[in-house]
Design an enzyme around this catalytic site. Structure first.
Site, PDB file in Angstrom:
ATOM      1  N   GLU A   1      54.121  29.078  40.679  1.00 15.64           N
ATOM      2  CA  GLU A   1      53.182  27.951  40.660  1.00 15.64           C
ATOM      3  C   GLU A   1      53.687  26.906  39.667  1.00 15.64           C
ATOM      4  O   GLU A   1      53.783  27.182  38.472  1.00 15.64           O
ATOM      5  CB  GLU A   1      51.783  28.425  40.263  1.00 15.64           C
ATOM      6  CG  GLU A   1      50.754  27.319  40.051  1.00 15.64           C
ATOM      7  CD  GLU A   1      50.557  26.476  41.290  1.00 15.64           C
ATOM      8  OE1 GLU A   1      50.904  25.274  41.233  1.00 15.64           O
ATOM      9  OE2 GLU A   1      50.068  27.010  42.309  1.00 15.64           O
TER      10      GLU A   1
ATOM     11  N   ASP B   1      58.780  25.816  41.000  1.00 10.75           N
ATOM     12  CA  ASP B   1      58.943  25.873  42.449  1.00 10.75           C
ATOM     13  C   ASP B   1      59.480  27.237  42.878  1.00 10.75           C
ATOM     14  O   ASP B   1      60.332  27.826  42.194  1.00 10.75           O
ATOM     15  CB  ASP B   1      59.910  24.770  42.880  1.00 10.75           C
ATOM     16  CG  ASP B   1      60.065  24.668  44.371  1.00 10.75           C
ATOM     17  OD1 ASP B   1      59.228  24.011  45.007  1.00 10.75           O
ATOM     18  OD2 ASP B   1      61.027  25.256  44.907  1.00 10.75           O
TER      19      ASP B   1
ATOM     20  N   ASP C   1      49.244  22.664  49.940  1.00 13.87           N
ATOM     21  CA  ASP C   1      49.028  21.234  50.167  1.00 13.87           C
ATOM     22  C   ASP C   1      49.373  20.917  51.625  1.00 13.87           C
ATOM     23  O   ASP C   1      50.483  21.202  52.073  1.00 13.87           O
ATOM     24  CB  ASP C   1      49.918  20.433  49.226  1.00 13.87           C
ATOM     25  CG  ASP C   1      49.536  18.954  49.172  1.00 13.87           C
ATOM     26  OD1 ASP C   1      49.139  18.399  50.216  1.00 13.87           O
ATOM     27  OD2 ASP C   1      49.628  18.353  48.084  1.00 13.87           O
TER      28      ASP C   1
ATOM     29  N   ASP D   1      42.474  25.366  55.426  1.00 11.41           N
ATOM     30  CA  ASP D   1      41.268  24.781  56.025  1.00 11.41           C
ATOM     31  C   ASP D   1      41.611  23.459  56.689  1.00 11.41           C
ATOM     32  O   ASP D   1      40.717  22.755  57.166  1.00 11.41           O
ATOM     33  CB  ASP D   1      40.198  24.568  54.951  1.00 11.41           C
ATOM     34  CG  ASP D   1      40.643  23.576  53.896  1.00 11.41           C
ATOM     35  OD1 ASP D   1      41.788  23.700  53.416  1.00 11.41           O
ATOM     36  OD2 ASP D   1      39.867  22.677  53.544  1.00 11.41           O
TER      37      ASP D   1
ATOM     38  N   THR E   1      39.445  32.652  47.750  1.00 13.17           N
ATOM     39  CA  THR E   1      39.903  31.858  46.621  1.00 13.17           C
ATOM     40  C   THR E   1      38.831  30.828  46.274  1.00 13.17           C
ATOM     41  O   THR E   1      37.923  30.551  47.059  1.00 13.17           O
ATOM     42  CB  THR E   1      41.208  31.120  46.954  1.00 13.17           C
ATOM     43  OG1 THR E   1      40.949  30.142  47.968  1.00 13.17           O
ATOM     44  CG2 THR E   1      42.269  32.101  47.459  1.00 13.17           C
TER      45      THR E   1
ATOM     46  N   TYR F   1      39.318  27.698  46.033  1.00 15.20           N
ATOM     47  CA  TYR F   1      39.499  26.576  46.954  1.00 15.20           C
ATOM     48  C   TYR F   1      38.811  26.859  48.282  1.00 15.20           C
ATOM     49  O   TYR F   1      38.157  25.977  48.858  1.00 15.20           O
ATOM     50  CB  TYR F   1      40.985  26.303  47.191  1.00 15.20           C
ATOM     51  CG  TYR F   1      41.205  25.118  48.113  1.00 15.20           C
ATOM     52  CD1 TYR F   1      41.296  23.828  47.606  1.00 15.20           C
ATOM     53  CD2 TYR F   1      41.287  25.290  49.489  1.00 15.20           C
ATOM     54  CE1 TYR F   1      41.463  22.743  48.449  1.00 15.20           C
ATOM     55  CE2 TYR F   1      41.458  24.207  50.333  1.00 15.20           C
ATOM     56  CZ  TYR F   1      41.548  22.940  49.806  1.00 15.20           C
ATOM     57  OH  TYR F   1      41.704  21.870  50.652  1.00 15.20           O
TER      58      TYR F   1
END
Length: 237
Positions: free
Chosen positions: A89, A117, A139, A175, A213, A215
């Site tokens: 992360e 990365d 993302d 999502d 999560t 998110y």
């Protein structure tokens, strides 16, 4: 866009490196706990045996690419203490959040962190060395001109296929329906992966060993329905 990863990395990293100023405890953890768990960014040509990262032998080694605030990774570490889990992360705030979870629950022994990365790490890992990989709520890069920045795609699927063991599972979630279609298109047609879904519930419902999560919870509150994709690495010839 962030700056280059460095003169030896050969890759560029997109997205934020840091958000809001860290709280005192999280700043301290970056200086004290992270150095004990950190994996240095491999340089081109480096080789890394993941088994050597852990003091005790591990039943398996798993990898989470982009672990966000770390809640999924910490849950997996808590429920699989005999598995070594590597998390990559680049977002400093996410790394600090994970470190807090690890310290609170005493999970330092079976977690290692690459605060950068994931691609140089994937290139350094041996063939067939990872038993499970997670890329969750990455993302979506929704603009058409940015589509090649999506992690799951032609650039990184061969990397994942190389390091995953035969029969290993690749778990993806999003999502964003544009990203879901993109990931399905590229992963389904990749010769090394097989989609496990046989009915709608297989991609609409998370398995019991796949925690929500933060998110994902926010997405559901906002009216967005997450999709859960599970692939297995086909046996090598």
């Amino acid at each position: 866009m962030s700056p280059d990863l460095g003169p030896d990395s050969g890759t560029r990293l997109f997205g934020r490196r840091k958000g809001r100023p860290l709280r005192k405890r999280r700043t301290e953890l970056i200086g004290t706990l992270l150095p004990t768990l950190e994996i240095p960014v491999p340089k081109p040509g480096d080789r890394l045996d993941p088994a050597t990262l852990f003091a005790a032998p591990r039943r398996d080694i798993w990898l989470e690419v982009g672990f966000g605030s770390g809640h999924h990774l910490a849950w997996q570490a808590r429920h699989n203490p005999d598995v070594g889990i590597i998390g990559a992360e680049p977002f400093v705030n996410g790394v600090a959040a994970l470190l807090g979870l690890l310290e609170d629950d005493g999970l330092e022994d079976n977690v290692r962190v690459l605060p950068d990365d994931a691609r140089p790490l994937l290139d350094a890992l041996p063939d067939a060395s990872i038993g499970r990989a997670f890329v969750l709520f990455a993302d979506p890069w929704p603009k058409k001109r940015h589509a090649d920045r999506r992690f799951i795609g032609p650039e990184n699927l061969p990397r994942l296929a190389r390091v995953l063991k035969d029969g290993a599972e690749l778990r993806l979630a999003s999502d964003d329906m544009g990203l879901v279609r993109w990931m399905l298109e590229h992963t389904v047609k990749h010769p090394d992966f097989e989609w496990t879904a046989r009915r709608p519930a297989d991609w609409r419902v998370r398995p019991d060993d796949w925690p929500a999560t933060r998110y994902e919870e926010k997405a559901i509150i906002a009216g967005r329905k997450p999709v859960f994709l599970r692939f297995v690495r086909r046996p090598r010839a």
